[in-house]
Design a protein around this motif. Structure first.
Motif, short mmCIF file in Angstrom:
data_model
loop_
_atom_site.label_atom_id
_atom_site.label_comp_id
_atom_site.label_asym_id
_atom_site.label_seq_id
_atom_site.Cartn_x
_atom_site.Cartn_y
_atom_site.Cartn_z
N VAL B 73 9.40 16.09 -28.11
CA VAL B 73 8.48 15.57 -28.92
C VAL B 73 9.03 16.02 -30.28
O VAL B 73 9.49 16.84 -30.52
CB VAL B 73 7.12 16.40 -28.70
N LYS B 74 8.57 15.14 -31.04
CA LYS B 74 8.95 15.22 -32.49
C LYS B 74 8.20 16.33 -33.42
O LYS B 74 7.01 16.43 -32.91
CB LYS B 74 9.12 14.00 -33.47
N PRO B 75 8.68 16.94 -34.18
CA PRO B 75 8.02 18.26 -35.14
C PRO B 75 6.66 17.82 -35.55
O PRO B 75 5.65 18.33 -35.56
CB PRO B 75 8.86 18.61 -36.02
N SER B 76 6.77 16.54 -36.26
CA SER B 76 5.55 15.86 -36.77
C SER B 76 4.42 15.74 -35.90
O SER B 76 3.40 16.15 -35.99
CB SER B 76 5.84 14.68 -37.57
N GLN B 77 4.88 15.35 -34.49
CA GLN B 77 3.89 15.07 -33.64
C GLN B 77 3.39 16.31 -32.87
O GLN B 77 2.32 16.37 -32.83
CB GLN B 77 4.65 14.37 -32.46
#
Lengths: 351, 351
Positions: B73-77
């Motif tokens: 998963v991406k950090p922002s998500q």
């Protein structure tokens, strides 16, 4: 093979000059019967030494120079006082068209500064760069820049890519080397602004490259790509870090194999295999960093190398001199220049 | 030993979670009878697994969390959707003072982003950094930043030096670790502007550091200094380049030792020694990168590690929690702040 192949050699550059230089020419001359050498240095010292090296003697012409550049002199000082040294004269022979390439194991900073002054930058190149050959799991990668410039902007990185790719083909003979940009991740949004811009420029400018995209530090040794492009600061640190790591592991191995009678017996049995390993990691086989982007080929041999290592550097010079390296770089740089000059949103057909 | 030592653990982070996590706690709990663990994750899954791990069971308290952060998963998500995950809750336990340190083998980007959000930057620190432990000829070096920031200015590099030095003392126990700035040469005029300015700042600001000056890439493995300071771009590339090189050499060694009956017999005799070599190069022994510069200790275990590697990461967390790391960093940062605030040509006595 090719008649007229002449390599200009700084006979007095390096920690073991002139012995290592002459030993190297002897090996290279035997392997390359078509090659001739201009050997710069003190005639009274070099000529008698050639007597014991028949192949080198037959292929070489000594050009007298009684000065040489010290290993610890600063580049600026070398520029001021370098005229008439063996290094200077070796470069001038290339400048004047007598030789196609120059080899020196002397002071790196001095060699780069003098090369820039005498040979000047090739048209279309903003920053010449230093290329190192790097052993990988699958062969050799060319890594550049490893120290000529501490910084590089996007279009300079693209120039490095073009020069590195042509170098790899010239020296390793591969048809379409894969090119990668060194970064901290393989995703498009990672890393410095300049690296992302360079990737975009390679993709959109129409330069003729097999571009793989971003690669990470561990991709270099894996052989993920054939040409690894980076700025001279990062490239120099990566290269030296790898050298340090290889030396550390070799030291650990030596310690482990001398740690007891069984280990020593095992090492004795495995000695031929361990020797092969040592050869494979031998820095001499990858000797010969090339200073690219000038009007002439300049190969820098490691200062501490022996004859065999020096011969490897001469071999690199010969392969580059025999290739169409410069024409190919010029053609690809022209594509880049057209792309950069074109309007931002180019109409179809313009590039 | 120290009563009240509590480590908060993300039970669901990593490729082999929760098994590797629980195995790691079992090993760490046996070795550190005073330590307690808050184990975040699905109670129905974790509690039965603790039955087979008596030391971990006695030292742990399971805190139920039924969500976890995926590895891709991406950090922002992760920031948007991470609330209530095992990683999030593990950090909140540190934020709320229930635990002194957090350990996770989960998604690195998510862990850094969530750590920043929950624990916030320590006063005086502009950029938190990721520290890696690096095996050297003489022991271990701490290298930072290895990837939290792609760039760092002079005063940020000095902050890294302060944090890295305190980390090395806390985890390795040395009294006065030597600190070096990674550069392309050891001379004062070499390298980027920021690095030269950082060297000047360390020398003139009165921070309490044993400063060695500049070091080059090969100095890391040599153990020339105990703490190597660089920006996150260069540090990440150096670290991965070293990993790649070690793997390449190990591969060459394996090939060499399986290359014939004699080599194989030798390898068999030397097997215990070769195993020792393997242990020495085992990435599990240096597992546990630390995210420093926050109001709380966050240790990132390698995602693919097993119980033994996880235990090493927990050990790092325990040592940092038991040390005076934060107070020492704060005191040294205060010296830096005073120096930066002082007028350019400070009157004697001001600093």
């Amino acid at each position: 093979m090719a008649s007229g192949l002449v390599i200009s050699v700084d006979g007095m550059g390096g920690d073991h000059a002139p012995d290592a230089v002459l030993d190297g020419i002897e090996i290279a001359a035997r392997k390359n019967p078509g090659a001739r050498f201009l050997l710069h240095g003190p005639e009274g010292r070099l000529s008698p030494m050639l007597e014991q090296r028949p192949a080198a003697k037959a292929a070489s012409e000594v050009r007298h120079a009684d000065k040489f550049v010290a290993m610890d002199v600063k580049p600026s000082q070398a520029l001021r006082q370098g005229k008439g040294t063996s290094m200077w004269n070796a470069l001038v022979a290339v400048e004047e068209g007598e030789a196609q390439a120059c080899v020196s194991a002397g002071n790196t900073g001095a060699l780069m500064a003098m090369s820039m002054m005498r040979l000047r930058k090739m048209e279309g190149v903003h920053r010449p760069a230093l290329i190192a050959s790097w052993p990988t799991a699958t062969g050799f990668a060319a890594v550049l820049d490893v120290g000529a410039n501490v910084e590089a902007d996007a279009s300079q990185l693209v120039e490095f890519a073009i020069m590195g790719e042509a170098f790899h083909r010239a020296v390793r003979g591969g048809k379409r080397p894969k090119v990668g940009l060194l970064n901290v991740g393989s995703e498009d949004q990672k890393g410095h602004e300049e690296i992302r811009a360079a990737a975009k420029l390679i993709r959109e400018s129409g330069v003729d490259l097999e571009f793989h995209g971003f690669v990470e530090g561990d991709d270099i040794s894996k052989g993920t790509v054939d040409v690894v492009v980076t700025d001279g600061f990062t490239g120099n640190i990566a290269l030296k870090t790898a050298e340090g790591t290889a030396r550390l592991v070799a030291g650990f191995l030596r310690e482990a194999l001398s740690g007891g009678p069984l280990a020593r017996a095992g090492a004795l049995l495995a000695l031929p295999a361990l020797r092969k390993l040592k050869d494979r990691m031998d820095p001499r086989t990858v000797n010969g960093a090339v200073f690219v982007g000038l009007n002439g080929i300049v190969v820098k041999s490691h200062g501490g190398t022996d004859g065999q290592g020096y011969a490897a550097a001469v071999e690199v010079a010969i392969r580059m001199a025999r290739s169409h390296y410069r024409e190919e770089v010029a053609a690809n740089l022209a594509r880049l220049t057209i792309a950069s000059a074109a309007p931002q949103a180019a109409a179809p057909g313009i590039s």
